[in-house]
Design a protein around this motif. Structure first.
Motif, PDB file in Angstrom:
ATOM      1  N   GLY A  12       9.130   6.714  -2.525  1.00 48.24           N
ATOM      2  CA  GLY A  12       8.778   5.427  -1.688  1.00 48.24           C
ATOM      3  C   GLY A  12       9.947   4.367  -1.849  1.00 48.24           C
ATOM      4  O   GLY A  12      10.915   4.667  -2.587  1.00 48.24           O
ATOM      5  N   ASP A  13       9.894   3.510  -1.190  1.00 45.41           N
ATOM      6  CA  ASP A  13      10.891   2.320  -1.061  1.00 45.41           C
ATOM      7  C   ASP A  13      12.295   2.821  -1.060  1.00 45.41           C
ATOM      8  O   ASP A  13      13.338   2.087  -1.200  1.00 45.41           O
ATOM      9  CB  ASP A  13      10.924   1.832  -2.581  1.00 45.41           C
ATOM     10  N   GLU A  14      12.589   3.704  -0.073  1.00 41.75           N
ATOM     11  CA  GLU A  14      13.786   4.005   0.256  1.00 41.75           C
ATOM     12  C   GLU A  14      14.586   3.415   1.234  1.00 41.75           C
ATOM     13  O   GLU A  14      15.598   3.471   1.402  1.00 41.75           O
ATOM     14  CB  GLU A  14      13.645   5.618   0.887  1.00 41.75           C
ATOM     15  N   GLY A  15      13.692   2.190   1.991  1.00 40.53           N
ATOM     16  CA  GLY A  15      14.346   1.550   2.870  1.00 40.53           C
ATOM     17  C   GLY A  15      13.840   1.821   4.216  1.00 40.53           C
ATOM     18  O   GLY A  15      14.536   1.447   5.248  1.00 40.53           O
ATOM     19  N   LYS A  16      12.532   2.007   4.373  1.00 40.92           N
ATOM     20  CA  LYS A  16      12.069   2.699   5.900  1.00 40.92           C
ATOM     21  C   LYS A  16      11.887   1.543   6.690  1.00 40.92           C
ATOM     22  O   LYS A  16      12.291   1.461   7.811  1.00 40.92           O
ATOM     23  CB  LYS A  16      10.615   3.373   5.441  1.00 40.92           C
ATOM     24  N   GLY A  17      11.416   0.298   6.069  1.00 36.51           N
ATOM     25  CA  GLY A  17      11.411  -1.060   7.016  1.00 36.51           C
ATOM     26  C   GLY A  17      12.522  -1.433   7.625  1.00 36.51           C
ATOM     27  O   GLY A  17      12.611  -1.615   8.890  1.00 36.51           O
ATOM     28  N   PRO A  37      -1.780  -1.711   2.626  1.00 33.85           N
ATOM     29  CA  PRO A  37      -1.107  -2.626   1.794  1.00 33.85           C
ATOM     30  C   PRO A  37      -0.340  -2.373   0.382  1.00 33.85           C
ATOM     31  O   PRO A  37       0.069  -3.107  -0.301  1.00 33.85           O
ATOM     32  CB  PRO A  37      -2.189  -3.737   1.582  1.00 33.85           C
ATOM     33  N   ASN A  38      -0.517  -1.104   0.051  1.00 26.39           N
ATOM     34  CA  ASN A  38       0.243  -0.834  -1.083  1.00 26.39           C
ATOM     35  C   ASN A  38       1.559  -0.551  -0.745  1.00 26.39           C
ATOM     36  O   ASN A  38       2.636  -0.701  -1.524  1.00 26.39           O
ATOM     37  CB  ASN A  38      -0.113   0.816  -1.394  1.00 26.39           C
ATOM     38  N   ALA A  39       1.896  -0.510   0.833  1.00 26.55           N
ATOM     39  CA  ALA A  39       3.239  -0.585   1.098  1.00 26.55           C
ATOM     40  C   ALA A  39       4.075  -2.035   1.150  1.00 26.55           C
ATOM     41  O   ALA A  39       3.244  -2.877   1.108  1.00 26.55           O
ATOM     42  CB  ALA A  39       3.564   0.228   2.358  1.00 26.55           C
ATOM     43  N   GLY A  40       5.340  -1.867   0.760  1.00 29.57           N
ATOM     44  CA  GLY A  40       6.070  -3.258   1.056  1.00 29.57           C
ATOM     45  C   GLY A  40       7.339  -2.772   1.663  1.00 29.57           C
ATOM     46  O   GLY A  40       8.227  -2.113   1.126  1.00 29.57           O
ATOM     47  N   HIS A  41       7.554  -3.200   2.931  1.00 26.42           N
ATOM     48  CA  HIS A  41       8.714  -2.765   3.729  1.00 26.42           C
ATOM     49  C   HIS A  41       9.597  -4.122   4.072  1.00 26.42           C
ATOM     50  O   HIS A  41       9.086  -4.907   4.627  1.00 26.42           O
ATOM     51  CB  HIS A  41       8.187  -2.155   5.102  1.00 26.42           C
ATOM     52  N   THR A  42      10.738  -4.174   3.496  1.00 23.26           N
ATOM     53  CA  THR A  42      11.243  -5.231   3.499  1.00 23.26           C
ATOM     54  C   THR A  42      12.402  -5.062   4.671  1.00 23.26           C
ATOM     55  O   THR A  42      12.940  -4.066   4.853  1.00 23.26           O
ATOM     56  CB  THR A  42      12.415  -5.304   2.194  1.00 23.26           C
ATOM     57  N   THR A 128      -1.249   2.581  -9.979  1.00 18.54           N
ATOM     58  CA  THR A 128      -1.608   2.226  -8.651  1.00 18.54           C
ATOM     59  C   THR A 128      -0.998   0.767  -8.438  1.00 18.54           C
ATOM     60  O   THR A 128      -0.869  -0.031  -9.241  1.00 18.54           O
ATOM     61  CB  THR A 128      -2.965   2.241  -8.262  1.00 18.54           C
ATOM     62  N   THR A 129      -0.937   0.465  -6.985  1.00 16.56           N
ATOM     63  CA  THR A 129      -0.705  -1.045  -6.818  1.00 16.56           C
ATOM     64  C   THR A 129      -1.959  -1.869  -6.861  1.00 16.56           C
ATOM     65  O   THR A 129      -1.672  -3.192  -6.489  1.00 16.56           O
ATOM     66  CB  THR A 129      -0.148  -0.973  -5.243  1.00 16.56           C
ATOM     67  N   GLY A 130      -3.024  -1.134  -7.246  1.00 16.81           N
ATOM     68  CA  GLY A 130      -4.236  -2.023  -7.343  1.00 16.81           C
ATOM     69  C   GLY A 130      -4.916  -2.599  -5.992  1.00 16.81           C
ATOM     70  O   GLY A 130      -5.827  -3.704  -5.970  1.00 16.81           O
ATOM     71  N   ALA A 221       4.858   5.566   5.408  1.00 19.82           N
ATOM     72  CA  ALA A 221       4.863   4.551   4.124  1.00 19.82           C
ATOM     73  C   ALA A 221       4.818   5.436   3.186  1.00 19.82           C
ATOM     74  O   ALA A 221       4.661   6.650   3.261  1.00 19.82           O
ATOM     75  CB  ALA A 221       3.446   3.787   4.341  1.00 19.82           C
ATOM     76  N   GLN A 222       5.059   5.002   1.778  1.00 21.79           N
ATOM     77  CA  GLN A 222       5.255   5.660   0.619  1.00 21.79           C
ATOM     78  C   GLN A 222       6.302   6.687   0.701  1.00 21.79           C
ATOM     79  O   GLN A 222       7.291   6.410   1.490  1.00 21.79           O
ATOM     80  CB  GLN A 222       3.967   6.349   0.179  1.00 21.79           C
ATOM     81  N   GLY A 223       6.138   7.914   0.116  1.00 21.91           N
ATOM     82  CA  GLY A 223       7.278   8.802   0.302  1.00 21.91           C
ATOM     83  C   GLY A 223       6.788  10.162   0.069  1.00 21.91           C
ATOM     84  O   GLY A 223       5.685  10.085  -0.505  1.00 21.91           O
ATOM     85  N   VAL A 236       0.313  10.433  -7.561  1.00 22.46           N
ATOM     86  CA  VAL A 236       0.474  10.193  -6.215  1.00 22.46           C
ATOM     87  C   VAL A 236      -0.405   9.129  -5.396  1.00 22.46           C
ATOM     88  O   VAL A 236      -1.197   8.397  -6.190  1.00 22.46           O
ATOM     89  CB  VAL A 236       0.261  11.562  -5.461  1.00 22.46           C
ATOM     90  N   THR A 237      -0.148   8.851  -4.125  1.00 24.46           N
ATOM     91  CA  THR A 237      -1.121   8.137  -3.599  1.00 24.46           C
ATOM     92  C   THR A 237      -2.173   9.032  -2.824  1.00 24.46           C
ATOM     93  O   THR A 237      -2.214  10.122  -3.114  1.00 24.46           O
ATOM     94  CB  THR A 237      -0.143   7.185  -2.532  1.00 24.46           C
ATOM     95  N   SER A 238      -3.153   8.367  -2.105  1.00 29.71           N
ATOM     96  CA  SER A 238      -4.276   9.179  -1.533  1.00 29.71           C
ATOM     97  C   SER A 238      -4.192   9.523  -0.357  1.00 29.71           C
ATOM     98  O   SER A 238      -5.304   9.935   0.304  1.00 29.71           O
ATOM     99  CB  SER A 238      -5.516   8.403  -1.939  1.00 29.71           C
ATOM    100  N   ARG A 270      11.373   5.078  -8.715  1.00 26.68           N
ATOM    101  CA  ARG A 270      10.023   5.364  -8.970  1.00 26.68           C
ATOM    102  C   ARG A 270       9.220   4.230  -9.533  1.00 26.68           C
ATOM    103  O   ARG A 270       9.837   3.711 -10.245  1.00 26.68           O
ATOM    104  CB  ARG A 270       9.748   6.893  -9.771  1.00 26.68           C
ATOM    105  N   VAL A 271       8.336   3.975  -8.859  1.00 22.47           N
ATOM    106  CA  VAL A 271       7.533   2.845  -9.390  1.00 22.47           C
ATOM    107  C   VAL A 271       5.982   3.365  -9.705  1.00 22.47           C
ATOM    108  O   VAL A 271       5.853   4.075  -9.222  1.00 22.47           O
ATOM    109  CB  VAL A 271       7.107   1.397  -8.645  1.00 22.47           C
ATOM    110  N   GLY A 272       5.470   2.966 -11.164  1.00 25.64           N
ATOM    111  CA  GLY A 272       4.191   3.463 -11.319  1.00 25.64           C
ATOM    112  C   GLY A 272       4.605   4.587 -12.491  1.00 25.64           C
ATOM    113  O   GLY A 272       5.626   4.845 -12.635  1.00 25.64           O
ATOM    114  N   GLY A 300       6.692  -6.987  -7.735  1.00 28.25           N
ATOM    115  CA  GLY A 300       7.834  -7.287  -8.563  1.00 28.25           C
ATOM    116  C   GLY A 300       7.922  -6.330  -9.670  1.00 28.25           C
ATOM    117  O   GLY A 300       9.035  -6.819 -10.707  1.00 28.25           O
ATOM    118  N   ARG A 301       7.142  -5.306  -9.822  1.00 27.39           N
ATOM    119  CA  ARG A 301       7.380  -4.285 -10.987  1.00 27.39           C
ATOM    120  C   ARG A 301       8.608  -3.569 -10.917  1.00 27.39           C
ATOM    121  O   ARG A 301       9.236  -3.400 -10.058  1.00 27.39           O
ATOM    122  CB  ARG A 301       6.443  -3.099 -10.842  1.00 27.39           C
ATOM    123  N   GLU A 302       9.146  -3.504 -12.222  1.00 32.40           N
ATOM    124  CA  GLU A 302      10.351  -2.779 -12.328  1.00 32.40           C
ATOM    125  C   GLU A 302      10.474  -1.288 -11.886  1.00 32.40           C
ATOM    126  O   GLU A 302       9.467  -0.663 -12.090  1.00 32.40           O
ATOM    127  CB  GLU A 302      10.769  -2.770 -13.850  1.00 32.40           C
TER     128      GLU A 302
END
Ligand code: GDP
Ligand code: IMO
Ligand code: MG
Length: 424
Positions: A12-17, A37-42, A128-130, A221-223, A236-238, A270-272, A300-302
């Protein structure tokens, strides 16, 4: 007309957005097919930065239709917040966004269940992203879910039934009674808000568009390393984040898939929790994190950082049938004297290039070390400006991955993108 898919090949977070936004002018329709909404596309352009959660990244270009597909799980409250903030920024969302009747709804109690399951796992938690992703997909598969289309019929009754089940489950898991009255009132308001949008039979609409010759881009979304079947399970995600997820998450027949854009960073994050063979626990990892601003777009997680992993990439390229590679964040390595590439693993002493079942135990990454380029690439506008060492690095990756790299990103802005397709 074929449907193209863009998806992440790592964690995830590869820069898809960013890239979906860049490619959108070549398409009529952009569609999300899984995740929520576990995704965050910048996206960054004209000095502004946007982070999208549930809304596809094609909304900022020239009036393309954007679809939230049946494979997505939607939190009405977060959707309302996201949509309102975009409308305030002047995005005409109501005319371009369509939502599938078959997308599943994330309820307030799904988020509580997500937290309760994580707490029970203790040290083995997924991180998880909660956002209630796992419990919502669980309800979908166990045939207990609520869908967007349900808001038009017997909704209150169905909601109450689902809530009752969740409340009982929560009591059994944590021994506590939960009170969701406040969030529930907000959630119901958000359900009313949702009704202003075009809620559609998305599989019919998507196939009509295909028949009309419209060009569709599916946004993952995700990877792939977070895919529920092929990722580092159970961390993993679901959902199915791989290309097949675009078929089931939109109702697109496999034969209709055209280009598969596989996107990856020049390193790895990787986050999580969960295994990460090339993770760097040293200064180099911290340096990548600082230069690459590797902190969660939403939480904002590392983000954990490490060198690029070609064993994992070859695996995800295979699973997705990737036809073109897109490399992101190459600029982050600009100041490194040397860069490392993991091209094989030593598994319990035996060298392999195949991705093993278990990447948690007995794995030692084997690295090739290459000369760095030591040039600030963030201002580069054409491929002939790339330093030779960087060209060598790209050629090496293409040879080892056996798929052409067609787009290279050298910064977060829309403009910092080099398209090699017309330049080679
Ligand atoms: P996504 O979830 O795949 O869309 O990726 P995220 O938005 O979570 O994370 C990617 C981060 O990298 C964002 O902060 C982007 O603005 C940024 N970004 C994207 N491409 C580049 C690039 O080529 N170079 C740099 N330095 N940053 C980039
Ligand atoms: P984008 O689309 C990175 C990770 C979480 C956790 C695991 C399960 O921005 O690339 P979940 O909430 O889905 O049940 O969490 O998956 N995760 C992501 N990591 N990018 C994402 O999305 C992610 N979505 C989920 O950190 O490890
Ligand atoms: Mg992200």
């Amino acid at each position: 007309m074929k449907v193209d898919v863009l998806l992440g090949l790592q964690w995830g977070d590869e820069g898809k957005g960013k890239v979906v936004d860049v490619l959108t002018p070549h398409y009529d329709v952009v569609a999300r097919f899984q995740g929520g909404p576990n995704a965050g596309h910048t996206l960054e352009f004209e000095g502004k930065k946007y982070v999208l959660r549930s809304i596809p990244s094609g909304i900022f270009q020239h009036g393309q239709i954007n679809i939230i597909g049946n494979g997505v799980v939607l939190d009405p409250i977060l959707f309302m917040e996201e949509a309102e903030s975009l409308q305030q920024s002047g995005v005409d969302l109501k005319h371009v966004l369509k939502i599938s009747k078959k997308a599943h709804l994330i309820m307030p109690t799904h988020r509580l269940l997500d937290a309760a399951y994580e707490k029970l796992k203790g040290d083995a938690k997924i991180g998880t992203t909660g956002k209630g992703i796992g419990p919502t997909y669980t309800d979908k598969v166990s045939r207990n879910g609520l869908r967007v289309g349900d808001i038009f019929c017997d909704f209150q009754q169905r909601y109450e039934m689902a809530k009752k089940r969740h409340v009982n489950l929560l009591k059994a898991l944590s021994g506590e009674d939960v009170d969701v009255a406040e969030t529930e009132a907000k959630w119901m308001q958000a359900i009313e808000y949702l009704k202003q949008y075009d809620i559609i039979d998305s599989e019919h609409v998507v196939n009509k568009y295909i028949a009309e010759g419209k060009k569709i881009l599916c946004e993952g979304a995700q990877g792939s390393m977070l895919d529920v079947d092929f990722g580092s399970y159970p961390f993993v995600t679901s959902s199915n984040t791989v290309c097949a997820g675009a078929c089931s998450g939109l109702g697109v027949a496999p034969g209709k898939i055209g280009e598969v854009y596989g996107i990856f960073k020049a390193y790895c994050t990787r986050v999580g929790s969960g295994p990460f063979p090339t993770e760097l626990h040293d200064e180099t990892g911290a340096r990548i994190r600082e230069i690459g601003h590797e902190y969660g777009a939403v939480t904002g997680r590392e983000r954990r950082c490490g060198w690029i992993d070609l064993v994992a990439l070859r695996y995800t390229i295979m699973l997705n049938g990737v036809t073109q590679l897109i490399m992101m964040k190459s600029d982050v390595l600009d100041g490194f004297k040397t860069v490392k590439v993991c091209n094989a693993y030593r598994v319990n002493g035996v060298e392999t290039r195949d991705f093993p079942f278990d990447i948690e135990h007995g794995i030692e990454p084997i690295y090739e070390e290459m000369e760095g380029w030591n040039v600030d690439m963030t201002g580069i506008t054409s491929p002939d400006q790339f330093p030779q060492q960087f060209k060598d690095y790209v050629a090496y990756l293409e040879r080892e991955l056996n798929v052409p790299i067609t787009i290279i990103s050298v910064g977060p802005d829309r403009m910092q993108t080099i398209d090699l397709r017309n330049n080679r």
